[in-house]
Write a protein that holds these residues in place. Structure first.
Motif, PDB file in Angstrom:
ATOM      1  N   ILE A  95     -35.835 -80.853  16.858  1.00  0.00           N
ATOM      2  CA  ILE A  95     -36.524 -79.742  17.508  1.00  0.00           C
ATOM      3  C   ILE A  95     -36.109 -78.389  16.949  1.00  0.00           C
ATOM      4  N   LEU A  96     -35.240 -78.409  15.962  1.00  0.00           N
ATOM      5  CA  LEU A  96     -34.854 -77.154  15.316  1.00  0.00           C
ATOM      6  C   LEU A  96     -35.195 -77.208  13.837  1.00  0.00           C
ATOM      7  N   PRO A  97     -36.466 -77.402  13.519  1.00  0.00           N
ATOM      8  CA  PRO A  97     -36.799 -77.436  12.104  1.00  0.00           C
ATOM      9  C   PRO A  97     -36.606 -76.060  11.500  1.00  0.00           C
ATOM     10  N   LYS A  98     -36.288 -76.062  10.228  1.00  0.00           N
ATOM     11  CA  LYS A  98     -36.126 -74.760   9.576  1.00  0.00           C
ATOM     12  C   LYS A  98     -37.496 -74.165   9.302  1.00  0.00           C
ATOM     13  N   LYS A  99     -37.532 -72.880   9.297  1.00  0.00           N
ATOM     14  CA  LYS A  99     -38.802 -72.214   9.051  1.00  0.00           C
ATOM     15  C   LYS A  99     -38.890 -71.779   7.597  1.00  0.00           C
ATOM     16  N   ILE A 100     -40.103 -71.866   7.094  1.00  0.00           N
ATOM     17  CA  ILE A 100     -40.297 -71.466   5.699  1.00  0.00           C
ATOM     18  C   ILE A 100     -41.602 -70.689   5.624  1.00  0.00           C
ATOM     19  N   LEU A 101     -41.628 -69.626   4.841  1.00  0.00           N
ATOM     20  CA  LEU A 101     -42.868 -68.883   4.681  1.00  0.00           C
ATOM     21  C   LEU A 101     -43.855 -69.737   3.916  1.00  0.00           C
ATOM     22  N   ALA A 102     -45.131 -69.595   4.252  1.00  0.00           N
ATOM     23  CA  ALA A 102     -46.157 -70.432   3.636  1.00  0.00           C
ATOM     24  C   ALA A 102     -46.138 -70.302   2.119  1.00  0.00           C
ATOM     25  N   ARG A 103     -45.973 -69.061   1.637  1.00  0.00           N
ATOM     26  CA  ARG A 103     -46.032 -68.905   0.176  1.00  0.00           C
ATOM     27  C   ARG A 103     -44.880 -69.621  -0.520  1.00  0.00           C
ATOM     28  N   ASP A 104     -43.722 -69.623   0.130  1.00  0.00           N
ATOM     29  CA  ASP A 104     -42.583 -70.345  -0.454  1.00  0.00           C
ATOM     30  C   ASP A 104     -42.838 -71.843  -0.446  1.00  0.00           C
ATOM     31  N   TYR A 105     -43.464 -72.294   0.629  1.00  0.00           N
ATOM     32  CA  TYR A 105     -43.754 -73.716   0.737  1.00  0.00           C
ATOM     33  C   TYR A 105     -44.717 -74.163  -0.350  1.00  0.00           C
ATOM     34  N   PHE A 106     -45.751 -73.373  -0.559  1.00  0.00           N
ATOM     35  CA  PHE A 106     -46.727 -73.752  -1.589  1.00  0.00           C
ATOM     36  C   PHE A 106     -46.110 -73.711  -2.978  1.00  0.00           C
ATOM     37  N   LYS A 107     -45.182 -72.794  -3.157  1.00  0.00           N
ATOM     38  CA  LYS A 107     -44.452 -72.749  -4.424  1.00  0.00           C
ATOM     39  C   LYS A 107     -43.687 -74.047  -4.631  1.00  0.00           C
ATOM     40  N   LEU A 108     -43.013 -74.477  -3.571  1.00  0.00           N
ATOM     41  CA  LEU A 108     -42.270 -75.735  -3.615  1.00  0.00           C
ATOM     42  C   LEU A 108     -43.196 -76.879  -3.984  1.00  0.00           C
ATOM     43  N   LEU A 109     -44.366 -76.884  -3.378  1.00  0.00           N
ATOM     44  CA  LEU A 109     -45.348 -77.933  -3.637  1.00  0.00           C
ATOM     45  C   LEU A 109     -45.742 -77.966  -5.103  1.00  0.00           C
ATOM     46  N   GLU A 110     -46.013 -76.771  -5.625  1.00  0.00           N
ATOM     47  CA  GLU A 110     -46.421 -76.692  -7.021  1.00  0.00           C
ATOM     48  C   GLU A 110     -45.350 -77.247  -7.926  1.00  0.00           C
ATOM     49  N   GLU A 111     -44.122 -76.865  -7.623  1.00  0.00           N
ATOM     50  CA  GLU A 111     -43.030 -77.341  -8.459  1.00  0.00           C
ATOM     51  C   GLU A 111     -42.925 -78.849  -8.407  1.00  0.00           C
ATOM     52  N   LYS A 112     -43.110 -79.366  -7.223  1.00  0.00           N
ATOM     53  CA  LYS A 112     -43.018 -80.819  -7.074  1.00  0.00           C
ATOM     54  C   LYS A 112     -44.120 -81.513  -7.852  1.00  0.00           C
ATOM     55  N   GLU A 113     -45.329 -80.923  -7.784  1.00  0.00           N
ATOM     56  CA  GLU A 113     -46.453 -81.515  -8.521  1.00  0.00           C
ATOM     57  C   GLU A 113     -46.157 -81.526 -10.007  1.00  0.00           C
ATOM     58  N   LYS A 114     -45.583 -80.427 -10.481  1.00  0.00           N
ATOM     59  CA  LYS A 114     -45.273 -80.354 -11.918  1.00  0.00           C
ATOM     60  C   LYS A 114     -44.289 -81.433 -12.300  1.00  0.00           C
ATOM     61  N   GLU A 115     -43.296 -81.616 -11.452  1.00  0.00           N
ATOM     62  CA  GLU A 115     -42.306 -82.667 -11.731  1.00  0.00           C
ATOM     63  C   GLU A 115     -42.981 -84.016 -11.826  1.00  0.00           C
ATOM     64  N   ASP A 116     -43.857 -84.265 -10.869  1.00  0.00           N
ATOM     65  CA  ASP A 116     -44.537 -85.564 -10.832  1.00  0.00           C
ATOM     66  C   ASP A 116     -45.377 -85.774 -12.086  1.00  0.00           C
ATOM     67  N   GLU A 117     -46.063 -84.714 -12.490  1.00  0.00           N
ATOM     68  CA  GLU A 117     -46.880 -84.840 -13.699  1.00  0.00           C
ATOM     69  C   GLU A 117     -46.007 -85.135 -14.890  1.00  0.00           C
ATOM     70  N   GLY A 118     -44.883 -84.439 -14.931  1.00  0.00           N
ATOM     71  CA  GLY A 118     -43.940 -84.630 -16.022  1.00  0.00           C
ATOM     72  C   GLY A 118     -43.485 -86.083 -16.092  1.00  0.00           C
ATOM     73  N   ASP A 119     -43.179 -86.653 -14.949  1.00  0.00           N
ATOM     74  CA  ASP A 119     -42.741 -88.058 -14.907  1.00  0.00           C
ATOM     75  C   ASP A 119     -43.851 -88.960 -15.403  1.00  0.00           C
ATOM     76  N   GLY A 120     -45.056 -88.641 -14.977  1.00  0.00           N
ATOM     77  CA  GLY A 120     -46.199 -89.476 -15.356  1.00  0.00           C
ATOM     78  C   GLY A 120     -46.338 -89.558 -16.852  1.00  0.00           C
ATOM     79  N   GLU A 121     -46.188 -88.408 -17.511  1.00  0.00           N
ATOM     80  CA  GLU A 121     -46.362 -88.408 -18.962  1.00  0.00           C
ATOM     81  C   GLU A 121     -45.290 -89.243 -19.627  1.00  0.00           C
ATOM     82  N   GLU A 122     -44.087 -89.113 -19.141  1.00  0.00           N
ATOM     83  CA  GLU A 122     -43.000 -89.875 -19.765  1.00  0.00           C
ATOM     84  C   GLU A 122     -43.260 -91.362 -19.662  1.00  0.00           C
ATOM     85  N   THR A 123     -43.733 -91.776 -18.499  1.00  0.00           N
ATOM     86  CA  THR A 123     -43.972 -93.219 -18.325  1.00  0.00           C
ATOM     87  C   THR A 123     -45.009 -93.715 -19.320  1.00  0.00           C
TER      88      THR A 123
END
Lengths: 127, 226
Positions: A95-123
């Motif tokens: 019940i005490l989740p940390k708060k994050i600004l939306a723009r920071d969250y979307f940034k995190l998402l983008e970074e994660k997507e990039k990582e995933d794409e990177g992994d995909g290419e390597e495979t």
């Protein structure tokens, strides 16, 4: 059968020797737990008193850990860190989740997507 | 939603849950500092048309007062911090209660007593509270004890249950659970009143402000449970 638990109301003990929280409300919260039948007077008083102690503890602890960040102000953020830092507050983690600004969250998402794409290419390359 | 600026519901954001990763986040708006009185409920109860069980909180003023006493006098408390502690408190009470209730059931009892609560506290990591609480309980009991004498008192409520109704009608009664007798009385006009009958040889009913006695009735053999 008459509701033995409903009958009679307790006064709020406004006296500082007693509790400063409304006992009837404490009782309501307790009764909202599943499978709770009756609650004895002592148990009510102890719970109310323990709740006071808990509030004091949580506030004091979070404030102490937090001061230095937002000086002299107890913020939500200070409270949200307490489950990580103290085992006793673990039960509050959900019940005490940390708060994050939306723009920071979307940034995190983008970074994660990039990582995933990177992994995909390597495979693909590994033949 | 409750008019809250933040949401934990990933589906509302159109985002798959697994993107949230290891940590659990809540989105926060730019101006989220609690100025906008979201869920502004001094009363501590949820929606207006009755409350949902998950919305039962202790009044924020009481909670805030206790918090204030715990930090240095120059300290301030953010509004969302107060609201958050309100929720933590309800969580704490439920946490202790369910543990105590479990023990109660294991011992085949129906009433949660003080021992169950103290036991739950020490099981859940609050054992440092146990000794102070015992002392408080002792003081509480002593404050309730009065002069010796046989006192019989009855408090009557007009209906079942709703403890939040009609604050002007508060009956105050003292007892220990061993001395309680639940009973339903049929009054002269045929209506049933729910009654708590107490008999005790060494407790005195304290007269405090804000109470009214409805009836003083001696318990009789005619008092039967209905």
């Amino acid at each position: 059968m008459a509701g033995s638990d409903e009958g009679g109301k307790m006064l709020d003990f406004a006296d500082s020797r007693q509790v400063s929280l409304p006992i009837s409300r404490v009782k309501l919260i307790m009764k909202s737990s599943p499978d709770v039948n009756n609650i004895n007077q002592d148990a009510l008083f102890l719970t109310a008193k323990a709740t006071e102690l808990f509030v004091q503890y949580l506030a004091a602890y979070s404030y102490k850990k937090g001061s230095g960040r937002e000086s002299k102000c107890l913020t939500y953020h200070d409270l949200a860190r307490s489950p990580e830092e103290c085992d006793t507050f673990q039960f509050l983690a959900d019940i005490l989740p940390k708060k994050i600004l939306a723009r920071d969250y979307f940034k995190l998402l983008e970074e994660k997507e990039k990582e995933d794409e990177g992994d995909g290419e390597e495979t693909d390359d590994s033949d | 939603m409750d008019g809250d600026n933040s949401t934990t519901d990933a589906s509302q954001l159109g985002i798959a849950g697994d993107y949230i990763g290891g940590s659990h986040y809540v989105l926060q708006s730019q101006e989220d500092d609690g100025d906008d009185g979201m869920n502004d409920n001094e009363d501590g109860i949820g929606s207006k048309d009755g409350f949902r069980e998950q919305d039962i909180y202790l009044p924020i003023a009481n909670v805030a007062r206790i918090m204030k006493n715990a930090i240095p006098p120059t300290g301030k408390i953010a509004k969302d911090a107060k609201e958050c502690v309100q929720e933590c408190v309800s969580e704490f009470i439920s946490f202790i209660t369910s543990e105590a209730s479990e023990r109660c059931h294991q011992e085949k009892r129906k009433t949660i007593n003080g021992e169950d609560i103290l036991f739950a506290m020490s099981t859940l990591g609050f054992d440092s509270y146990v000794e102070p609480l015992k002392l408080y309980l002792q003081k509480f009991r002593e404050a309730m004890k009065g002069e010796k004498g046989i006192v019989t008192s009855v408090t009557v409520t007009d209906g079942l249950g709703d403890e939040l109704a009609d604050e002007s009608f508060i009956d105050f009664c003292l007892c220990t659970s061993a001395n309680q007798l639940p009973a339903g009385l049929i009054t002269a006009d045929g209506q049933q009143q729910n009654v708590m009958v107490y008999t005790t040889s060494y407790q005195q009913v304290r007269i405090l402000k804000h109470y009214t006695y409805r009836n003083l009735v001696r318990p009789s053999k005619d008092c039967t449970e209905l």
